[in-house]
Design a protein around this motif. Structure first.
Motif, mmCIF file in Angstrom:
data_model
loop_
_atom_site.group_PDB
_atom_site.id
_atom_site.type_symbol
_atom_site.label_atom_id
_atom_site.label_comp_id
_atom_site.label_asym_id
_atom_site.label_seq_id
_atom_site.Cartn_x
_atom_site.Cartn_y
_atom_site.Cartn_z
ATOM 1 N N ARG A 69 16.645 -9.003 -2.637
ATOM 2 C CA ARG A 69 16.492 -7.574 -2.326
ATOM 3 C C ARG A 69 15.218 -7.027 -2.965
ATOM 4 N NH1 ARG A 69 21.023 -6.219 -4.226
ATOM 5 N NH2 ARG A 69 22.166 -6.740 -2.343
ATOM 6 N N ALA A 70 14.984 -7.363 -4.224
ATOM 7 C CA ALA A 70 13.768 -6.905 -4.914
ATOM 8 C C ALA A 70 12.521 -7.526 -4.284
ATOM 9 C CB ALA A 70 13.849 -7.249 -6.398
ATOM 10 N N LEU A 71 12.601 -8.799 -3.925
ATOM 11 C CA LEU A 71 11.474 -9.468 -3.271
ATOM 12 C C LEU A 71 11.161 -8.800 -1.938
ATOM 13 C CD1 LEU A 71 9.427 -11.785 -2.900
ATOM 14 C CD2 LEU A 71 11.316 -13.179 -2.018
ATOM 15 N N THR A 72 12.202 -8.465 -1.179
ATOM 16 C CA THR A 72 12.002 -7.829 0.136
ATOM 17 C C THR A 72 11.277 -6.504 -0.012
ATOM 18 O OG1 THR A 72 13.988 -8.897 0.991
ATOM 19 C CG2 THR A 72 13.201 -6.969 2.191
ATOM 20 N N GLU A 73 11.643 -5.724 -1.021
ATOM 21 C CA GLU A 73 10.945 -4.449 -1.247
ATOM 22 C C GLU A 73 9.462 -4.671 -1.484
ATOM 23 O OE1 GLU A 73 12.760 -2.201 -4.360
ATOM 24 O OE2 GLU A 73 14.737 -2.192 -3.392
ATOM 25 N N TRP A 74 9.130 -5.723 -2.260
ATOM 26 C CA TRP A 74 7.722 -5.988 -2.538
ATOM 27 C C TRP A 74 6.994 -6.514 -1.299
ATOM 28 C CZ3 TRP A 74 4.854 -10.608 -2.678
ATOM 29 C CH2 TRP A 74 3.553 -10.473 -3.184
ATOM 30 N N VAL A 75 7.621 -7.454 -0.586
ATOM 31 C CA VAL A 75 6.978 -8.028 0.604
ATOM 32 C C VAL A 75 6.727 -6.943 1.638
ATOM 33 C CG1 VAL A 75 7.301 -9.584 2.573
ATOM 34 C CG2 VAL A 75 7.829 -10.378 0.262
ATOM 35 N N GLU A 76 7.752 -6.136 1.917
ATOM 36 C CA GLU A 76 7.626 -5.108 2.965
ATOM 37 C C GLU A 76 6.825 -3.896 2.510
ATOM 38 O OE1 GLU A 76 8.516 -5.819 5.968
ATOM 39 O OE2 GLU A 76 9.596 -7.652 5.445
ATOM 40 N N GLY A 77 6.803 -3.645 1.201
ATOM 41 C CA GLY A 77 6.110 -2.457 0.707
ATOM 42 C C GLY A 77 4.693 -2.695 0.240
ATOM 43 N N LEU A 118 2.956 -6.429 0.270
ATOM 44 C CA LEU A 118 2.273 -7.558 0.896
ATOM 45 C C LEU A 118 1.964 -7.322 2.371
ATOM 46 C CD1 LEU A 118 1.266 -10.469 0.318
ATOM 47 C CD2 LEU A 118 3.446 -11.259 1.229
ATOM 48 N N VAL A 119 2.980 -6.967 3.151
ATOM 49 C CA VAL A 119 2.781 -6.826 4.601
ATOM 50 C C VAL A 119 1.777 -5.724 4.928
ATOM 51 C CG1 VAL A 119 3.903 -6.238 6.790
ATOM 52 C CG2 VAL A 119 4.984 -7.870 5.230
ATOM 53 N N PRO A 120 1.971 -4.493 4.420
ATOM 54 C CA PRO A 120 0.992 -3.457 4.784
ATOM 55 C C PRO A 120 -0.386 -3.659 4.162
ATOM 56 C CG PRO A 120 2.624 -2.558 3.264
ATOM 57 C CD PRO A 120 3.073 -3.936 3.620
ATOM 58 N N GLY A 121 -0.458 -4.294 3.017
ATOM 59 C CA GLY A 121 -1.737 -4.406 2.331
ATOM 60 C C GLY A 121 -2.545 -5.642 2.677
ATOM 61 N N TYR A 122 -1.877 -6.725 3.110
ATOM 62 C CA TYR A 122 -2.594 -7.989 3.227
ATOM 63 C C TYR A 122 -2.428 -8.714 4.562
ATOM 64 C CZ TYR A 122 -3.493 -7.596 -1.731
ATOM 65 O OH TYR A 122 -3.922 -7.160 -2.946
ATOM 66 N N LEU A 123 -1.439 -8.373 5.342
ATOM 67 C CA LEU A 123 -1.213 -9.143 6.560
ATOM 68 C C LEU A 123 -1.795 -8.435 7.769
ATOM 69 C CD1 LEU A 123 2.416 -10.462 6.059
ATOM 70 C CD2 LEU A 123 0.253 -11.477 5.385
ATOM 71 N N ALA A 124 -2.719 -9.092 8.421
ATOM 72 C CA ALA A 124 -3.270 -8.572 9.664
ATOM 73 C C ALA A 124 -2.288 -8.885 10.790
ATOM 74 C CB ALA A 124 -4.633 -9.221 9.939
ATOM 75 N N GLU A 125 -2.591 -8.458 11.980
ATOM 76 C CA GLU A 125 -1.755 -8.733 13.144
ATOM 77 C C GLU A 125 -1.561 -10.238 13.291
ATOM 78 O OE1 GLU A 125 0.468 -7.546 16.470
ATOM 79 O OE2 GLU A 125 -0.412 -6.344 14.884
ATOM 80 N N PRO A 126 -0.321 -10.693 13.437
ATOM 81 C CA PRO A 126 -0.093 -12.137 13.599
ATOM 82 C C PRO A 126 -0.831 -12.684 14.814
ATOM 83 C CG PRO A 126 1.975 -10.976 13.234
ATOM 84 C CD PRO A 126 0.917 -9.939 13.456
ATOM 85 N N SER A 127 -1.252 -13.923 14.706
ATOM 86 C CA SER A 127 -1.926 -14.596 15.809
ATOM 87 C C SER A 127 -1.514 -16.054 15.791
ATOM 88 C CB SER A 127 -3.448 -14.465 15.658
ATOM 89 O OG SER A 127 -3.873 -15.186 14.517
ATOM 90 N N ALA A 128 -2.038 -16.828 16.731
ATOM 91 C CA ALA A 128 -1.709 -18.252 16.783
ATOM 92 C C ALA A 128 -2.230 -18.975 15.545
ATOM 93 C CB ALA A 128 -2.298 -18.878 18.046
ATOM 94 N N ASP A 129 -3.311 -18.456 14.958
ATOM 95 C CA ASP A 129 -3.885 -19.088 13.777
ATOM 96 C C ASP A 129 -3.329 -18.530 12.470
ATOM 97 O OD1 ASP A 129 -5.515 -20.684 15.344
ATOM 98 O OD2 ASP A 129 -7.086 -19.154 15.422
ATOM 99 N N ALA A 130 -2.710 -17.363 12.531
ATOM 100 C CA ALA A 130 -2.148 -16.734 11.329
ATOM 101 C C ALA A 130 -0.802 -16.121 11.697
ATOM 102 C CB ALA A 130 -3.100 -15.673 10.788
ATOM 103 N N ARG A 131 0.219 -16.943 11.633
ATOM 104 C CA ARG A 131 1.538 -16.507 12.083
ATOM 105 C C ARG A 131 2.269 -15.751 10.966
ATOM 106 N NH1 ARG A 131 2.960 -19.391 16.762
ATOM 107 N NH2 ARG A 131 1.419 -20.958 17.275
ATOM 108 N N TRP A 132 3.228 -14.946 11.382
ATOM 109 C CA TRP A 132 4.121 -14.257 10.459
ATOM 110 C C TRP A 132 5.436 -14.029 11.175
ATOM 111 C CZ3 TRP A 132 4.573 -13.604 5.511
ATOM 112 C CH2 TRP A 132 5.496 -12.671 5.014
ATOM 113 N N CYS A 133 6.511 -14.070 10.438
ATOM 114 C CA CYS A 133 7.823 -13.841 11.025
ATOM 115 C C CYS A 133 8.463 -12.651 10.341
ATOM 116 C CB CYS A 133 8.709 -15.086 10.850
ATOM 117 S SG CYS A 133 10.352 -14.874 11.544
ATOM 118 N N HIS A 134 8.902 -11.677 11.132
ATOM 119 C CA HIS A 134 9.540 -10.515 10.526
ATOM 120 C C HIS A 134 10.895 -10.877 9.916
ATOM 121 C CE1 HIS A 134 11.449 -10.530 14.492
ATOM 122 N NE2 HIS A 134 12.413 -9.791 13.961
ATOM 123 N N LEU A 135 11.409 -12.059 10.264
ATOM 124 C CA LEU A 135 12.629 -12.577 9.647
ATOM 125 C C LEU A 135 12.277 -13.642 8.597
ATOM 126 C CD1 LEU A 135 14.885 -12.877 12.830
ATOM 127 C CD2 LEU A 135 14.850 -11.047 11.133
#
Length: 200
Positions: free
Chosen positions: A92-100, A102-119
């Protein structure tokens, strides 16, 4: 200058300013020595003597250190070694950090070369890597332990390698796209007992 046999040695070409610099250094050392003595001097105590209070505190610290040495060695905080409810709380604590953070600050739009899974939390290797990344972030953003270079070290040594592994073509998100998932998502199961030192 003459040697022990009375023969003059080679002439030394020493600039006069060097002697002035040496004298300045001597004066600076004398001032610093006086400051140190003034700061460490306790009334009625000779320099170099430790007060009874300091000695008592040092003795208590030694006892505490010995007590800590008797305690059982703690596992590194690897999330996969935790059981519920500790695992759930940590996730739960990790999810808050990832979603709050990592994702908004460091992850660009997923692509074939840089994938990301919302799950991502259903991919066991991703949970383990992101948890380790989060632990490093906590340490490297603490100015007390890492000073001003901590964030740079975190980016170079932790974030970049972790993202390469997670988002790469053979990472845990390799089968995931924006519209569909090539893998069956499942919650992580209990860690095999072979991972534990106690065999429990």
């Amino acid at each position: 200058m003459t040697d022990e046999h009375g023969d003059p040695g080679p002439p030394l070409d020493v600039p006069v300013t060097m002697f002035e610099d040496v004298e300045d250094l001597k004066a600076a050392v004398a001032r610093l020595t006086a400051q140190v003595e003034a700061l460490t001097k306790v009334e009625g105590q000779k320099p170099g003597e430790a007060s009874a209070e300091v000695e008592e505190t040092a003795g208590e610290d030694a006892v505490e250190a010995a007590d800590e040495g008797d305690q059982e060695w703690q596992y590194p905080p690897l999330i996969l070694l935790l059981d519920s409810p500790a695992y759930d709380d940590e996730l739960r604590a990790l999810t808050e950090w990832v979603e709050g953070v990592l994702v908004p600050g460091y992850l660009a739009e997923p692509s074939a070369d840089a994938r990301w899974c919302h799950l991502w939390f259903e991919h066991t290797p991703a949970v383990a890597r992101l948890h380790a990344l989060w632990l490093a972030w906590q340490e490297c953003t603490d100015p007390v332990s890492c000073g001003y270079t901590g964030p740079s070290v975190w980016h170079r040594d932790h974030l970049d390698p972790c993202m390469r592994e997670l988002r790469g073509p053979i990472g845990p998100f390799a089968g995931c796209t924006k519209r569909e998932h090539g893998v069956v998502h499942r919650m992580p199961v209990l860690v095999p007992s072979a991972w534990r030192q106690d065999g429990a």
